[in-house]
Write an enzyme that holds these catalytic residues in place. Structure first.
Site, mmCIF file in Angstrom:
data_model
loop_
_atom_site.group_PDB
_atom_site.id
_atom_site.type_symbol
_atom_site.label_atom_id
_atom_site.label_comp_id
_atom_site.label_asym_id
_atom_site.label_seq_id
_atom_site.Cartn_x
_atom_site.Cartn_y
_atom_site.Cartn_z
ATOM 1 N N ASP A 14 -24.567 -17.448 32.421
ATOM 2 C CA ASP A 14 -25.618 -16.351 33.367
ATOM 3 C C ASP A 14 -25.218 -16.234 34.952
ATOM 4 O O ASP A 14 -26.134 -16.537 35.173
ATOM 5 C CB ASP A 14 -26.688 -17.704 32.822
ATOM 6 N N LYS A 17 -23.544 -11.355 34.542
ATOM 7 C CA LYS A 17 -22.145 -10.666 34.119
ATOM 8 C C LYS A 17 -22.928 -9.012 33.962
ATOM 9 O O LYS A 17 -23.039 -7.556 34.333
ATOM 10 C CB LYS A 17 -21.780 -10.894 32.724
ATOM 11 N N GLY A 41 -27.742 -13.326 26.442
ATOM 12 C CA GLY A 41 -28.963 -12.504 27.953
ATOM 13 C C GLY A 41 -28.494 -12.154 29.110
ATOM 14 O O GLY A 41 -28.335 -12.669 29.904
ATOM 15 N N HIS A 42 -28.040 -10.656 28.960
ATOM 16 C CA HIS A 42 -27.626 -10.352 30.099
ATOM 17 C C HIS A 42 -28.535 -9.205 30.077
ATOM 18 O O HIS A 42 -29.622 -8.493 30.141
ATOM 19 C CB HIS A 42 -26.253 -9.586 29.489
ATOM 20 N N GLN A 225 -21.569 -15.659 27.872
ATOM 21 C CA GLN A 225 -21.501 -16.432 27.838
ATOM 22 C C GLN A 225 -20.296 -17.083 29.297
ATOM 23 O O GLN A 225 -20.228 -16.235 30.291
ATOM 24 C CB GLN A 225 -20.528 -17.977 26.426
HETATM 25 P P1 GDP Z 1 -25.617 -12.780 33.110
HETATM 26 O O1 GDP Z 1 -25.382 -13.562 30.979
HETATM 27 O O2 GDP Z 1 -24.327 -13.397 32.910
HETATM 28 O O3 GDP Z 1 -26.212 -11.291 32.280
HETATM 29 O O4 GDP Z 1 -26.854 -13.123 33.557
HETATM 30 P P2 GDP Z 1 -28.306 -13.935 33.339
HETATM 31 O O5 GDP Z 1 -29.343 -12.094 32.784
HETATM 32 O O6 GDP Z 1 -28.570 -14.111 32.148
HETATM 33 O O7 GDP Z 1 -28.879 -14.083 34.702
HETATM 34 C C1 GDP Z 1 -28.634 -14.127 35.856
HETATM 35 C C2 GDP Z 1 -30.094 -13.626 36.102
HETATM 36 O O8 GDP Z 1 -30.542 -13.360 37.749
HETATM 37 C C3 GDP Z 1 -30.801 -12.926 35.723
HETATM 38 O O9 GDP Z 1 -32.315 -13.102 35.641
HETATM 39 C C4 GDP Z 1 -30.666 -11.911 36.971
HETATM 40 O O10 GDP Z 1 -32.004 -10.644 37.031
HETATM 41 C C5 GDP Z 1 -30.429 -12.277 38.066
HETATM 42 N N1 GDP Z 1 -29.856 -12.034 39.351
HETATM 43 C C6 GDP Z 1 -28.319 -11.534 39.235
HETATM 44 N N2 GDP Z 1 -27.954 -11.630 40.658
HETATM 45 C C7 GDP Z 1 -29.013 -11.972 41.140
HETATM 46 C C8 GDP Z 1 -28.369 -12.216 42.251
HETATM 47 O O11 GDP Z 1 -27.998 -11.552 43.334
HETATM 48 N N3 GDP Z 1 -29.585 -12.559 43.154
HETATM 49 C C9 GDP Z 1 -30.989 -13.180 42.524
HETATM 50 N N4 GDP Z 1 -31.962 -13.724 43.148
HETATM 51 N N5 GDP Z 1 -31.343 -13.130 41.129
HETATM 52 C C10 GDP Z 1 -30.039 -12.277 40.506
HETATM 53 P P1 IMO Z 2 -24.783 -15.451 28.747
HETATM 54 O O1 IMO Z 2 -23.720 -14.455 28.088
HETATM 55 C C1 IMO Z 2 -26.310 -19.921 28.965
HETATM 56 C C2 IMO Z 2 -24.847 -22.171 25.591
HETATM 57 C C3 IMO Z 2 -26.257 -22.754 24.365
HETATM 58 C C4 IMO Z 2 -25.777 -23.643 24.505
HETATM 59 C C5 IMO Z 2 -23.711 -23.357 23.943
HETATM 60 C C6 IMO Z 2 -23.615 -23.910 21.867
HETATM 61 O O2 IMO Z 2 -26.422 -14.756 29.069
HETATM 62 O O3 IMO Z 2 -24.153 -16.137 29.740
HETATM 63 P P2 IMO Z 2 -24.796 -21.155 20.330
HETATM 64 O O4 IMO Z 2 -25.519 -20.612 21.203
HETATM 65 O O5 IMO Z 2 -23.390 -20.302 21.036
HETATM 66 O O6 IMO Z 2 -24.110 -22.080 20.097
HETATM 67 O O7 IMO Z 2 -24.923 -22.241 21.806
HETATM 68 O O8 IMO Z 2 -23.096 -22.683 24.301
HETATM 69 N N1 IMO Z 2 -24.983 -20.952 25.881
HETATM 70 C C7 IMO Z 2 -25.278 -20.131 26.409
HETATM 71 N N2 IMO Z 2 -25.389 -20.659 27.658
HETATM 72 N N3 IMO Z 2 -25.426 -18.042 28.496
HETATM 73 C C8 IMO Z 2 -24.887 -17.740 27.381
HETATM 74 O O9 IMO Z 2 -24.488 -16.403 27.539
HETATM 75 C C9 IMO Z 2 -24.827 -18.459 26.222
HETATM 76 N N4 IMO Z 2 -24.602 -18.677 25.457
HETATM 77 C C10 IMO Z 2 -24.627 -19.555 24.558
HETATM 78 O O10 IMO Z 2 -27.104 -22.834 25.569
HETATM 79 O O11 IMO Z 2 -25.495 -24.609 24.897
HETATM 80 MG MG MG Z 3 -27.618 -15.382 29.936
#
Ligand code: GDP
Ligand code: IMO
Ligand code: MG
Length: 425
Positions: A14, A17, A41-42, A225
């Site tokens: 998270d 990416k 979840g991207h 991840q």
């Molecule tokens: P990913 O899994 O690495 O793609 O990241 P996620 O989407 O799960 O989580 C990143 C969260 O931070 C999302 O809700 C984005 O919309 C948000 N986000 C990304 N970059 C920024 C930033 O620079 N500032 C803020 N406030 N939110 C951001």
């Molecule tokens: P993105 O791509 C954050 C965590 C789960 C759990 C562990 C194992 O959005 O960054 P699994 O479902 O793979 O058996 O879970 O890994 N986990 C993540 N945490 N971002 C993710 O993906 C994750 N995918 C799995 O919360 O601790």
């Molecule tokens: Mg994510």
């Protein structure tokens, strides 16, 4: 031949990416996911709209970019179909535009893989991993156990028999758990989705990606991840079931190690983790709660509250080493706008010693972070769009991290929208 650039998370996922792959995608001809599955979840935001992608690469909104779901990914057909249906409803139909292909060798997540995930977590009780319950672990187990079903199998005349054989095995395992389930609805949805998946072009990702390279085209591999969730090097057993590191891009797409070009390592200006497992810099107090609220740190896939803490430099150094990171990307700097003082963990106290690396056991002996205080910038950075506008204290924080990590920060993100991104070098 060109090289494959890689973008991956340096923390526990998270990091942002999805946002950055979307920002960089105009520079690339192909975006390729190489591991993980719908546990990811991207999130992407542009023009006032927000999208969350689970399986589909984050290059899908760029008109000229092709997108590949690689052989290292595990695919839940039901979720992939839903993602594509949602995109179509929002006016972005990657199938109609011919912008998505999937690897024949990618493994399929069956409804019973999810049941096994849930049954296993239930049995573990308080020691559970905190899995997203998408069936990731059991699917990779069947892959390495040489029982799995692959995307290419869906076109074989005996696919249903192969499916039944695997499901029988799963049912036998489930009979050893006290676990109630009803498969009927899920199974119907699965076979409907399988028919749909057949309409997406299937490719051999190894030939497909190398073909792009031979033609001098540019490829970006998108990680899921984060490094600290890597099956080999993460905080085992609180990890996911794939190699989230650069090496995973080689096996997850079919490219040789000497074809890897730039490696973008992405990290938050602080740190989060969702699910169970050790987290040395975790703030279990109102400061952590503040980070969670200001940063909207709730899971994009499961909605769970993310655990929050300060940036962890020993962990980042470890991740940089494992991945061969050439450029850093710092995210969510804006979340720290209101702090008088922020902190960075430079070392750990562990077993009576001060160390600057991540030790083998951080579970039974929890490391105590040694924190360095850093003056906050107390400025709203969400609207800045020039490097010269970066407040001096934020610039000093970036310079401090660059010195510690010995890698330059190329991009700085100051908000969730595409446009809230600054190129520093
Ligand atoms: P990913 O899994 O690495 O793609 O990241 P996620 O989407 O799960 O989580 C990143 C969260 O931070 C999302 O809700 C984005 O919309 C948000 N986000 C990304 N970059 C920024 C930033 O620079 N500032 C803020 N406030 N939110 C951001
Ligand atoms: P993105 O791509 C954050 C965590 C789960 C759990 C562990 C194992 O959005 O960054 P699994 O479902 O793979 O058996 O879970 O890994 N986990 C993540 N945490 N971002 C993710 O993906 C994750 N995918 C799995 O919360 O601790
Ligand atoms: Mg994510």
């Amino acid at each position: 031949m060109t090289q494959v650039d890689v973008l991956l998370g340096l923390q526990w996922g998270d990091e942002g990416k999805g946002k950055i792959v979307d920002v960089l995608s105009p520079q690339y001809d192909l975006i390729a996911r190489f591991q993980g599955g719908p546990n990811a979840g991207h999130t992407l935001e542009f023009d006032g709209k927000k999208f969350v992608l689970n399986t589909i690469p984050s290059g899908i909104f760029n008109e000229k970019t092709m997108n590949l779901i690689g052989n290292g990914v595990v695919i839940d057909p039901i979720i992939l179909k839903r993602e594509l249906d949602n995109l179509k409803a929002a006016g972005h139909d990657p199938i109609a535009k011919g912008k998505l292909v999937i690897a024949r060798k990618a493994h399929l997540i069956l409804p019973t893989h999810q049941l096994l995930d849930a049954a296993n977590e239930q049995r573990m009780g308080k020691d559970k991993i905190g899995s997203t319950l998408k069936g990731i672990g059991p699917t990779y187990m069947d892959k390495t156990g040489r029982n799995g079903l692959r995307v290419g199998d869906t076109t074989l005349p005996d696919f249903k028999e192969r499916y039944n054989k695997l499901v029988e095995k799963h049912k036998e395992i489930l009979s050893h758990y006290e676990f109630e389930y009803d498969l009927t609805e899920k199974e119907a949805a699965f076979f409907e989705a399988i028919e749909f998946i057949k309409s997406i072009p299937h490719v051999d990702s190894e030939h497909y990606v190398n073909g792009f390279l031979k033609e001098g085209k540019k490829v970006l591999a998108e990680g899921a991840q984060g490094t600290l969730l890597d099956i080999d090097f993460g905080s085992y057993p609180f990890v996911t079931s794939s190699n989230t590191t650069t090496a995973g891009a080689c096996t997850g797409l079919g490219i040789a190690p000497n074809r890897i070009g730039n490696v973008y390592g992405i990290f938050k200006a602080y740190c989060t983790r969702v699910g169970g497992g050790p987290f040395p810099t975790e703030l279990d107090d109102e400061v952590g709660e503040n980070l969670r609220q200001v940063g909207h740190e709730f899971g994009a896939t499961t909605g769970r509250a993310r655990r929050c803490g300060w940036i962890d430099i020993p962990a980042l150094k470890y991740a940089i080493m494992l991945n061969g990171v050439t450029e850093l990307i710092m995210m969510k700097a804006d979340v720290l706008d209101g702090f008088d003082t922020i902190y960075a963990c430079t070392h750990y106290e562990h077993n009576g010693e001060t160390i600057d690396y991540m030790p083998y056991d951080i579970i039974s002996v929890k490391p105590t972070p040694v924190l360095k205080a850093i003056a906050g910038w107390k400025t709203d950075v969400t609207k800045i769009n020039k490097v010269e506008e970066i407040p001096a204290n934020l610039a000093a924080y970036i310079a401090f991290l660059e010195k510690e990590l010995e890698v330059p920060v190329k991009y700085l993100s100051v908000g969730p929208d595409r446009v809230q991104t600054l190129e520093l070098i």
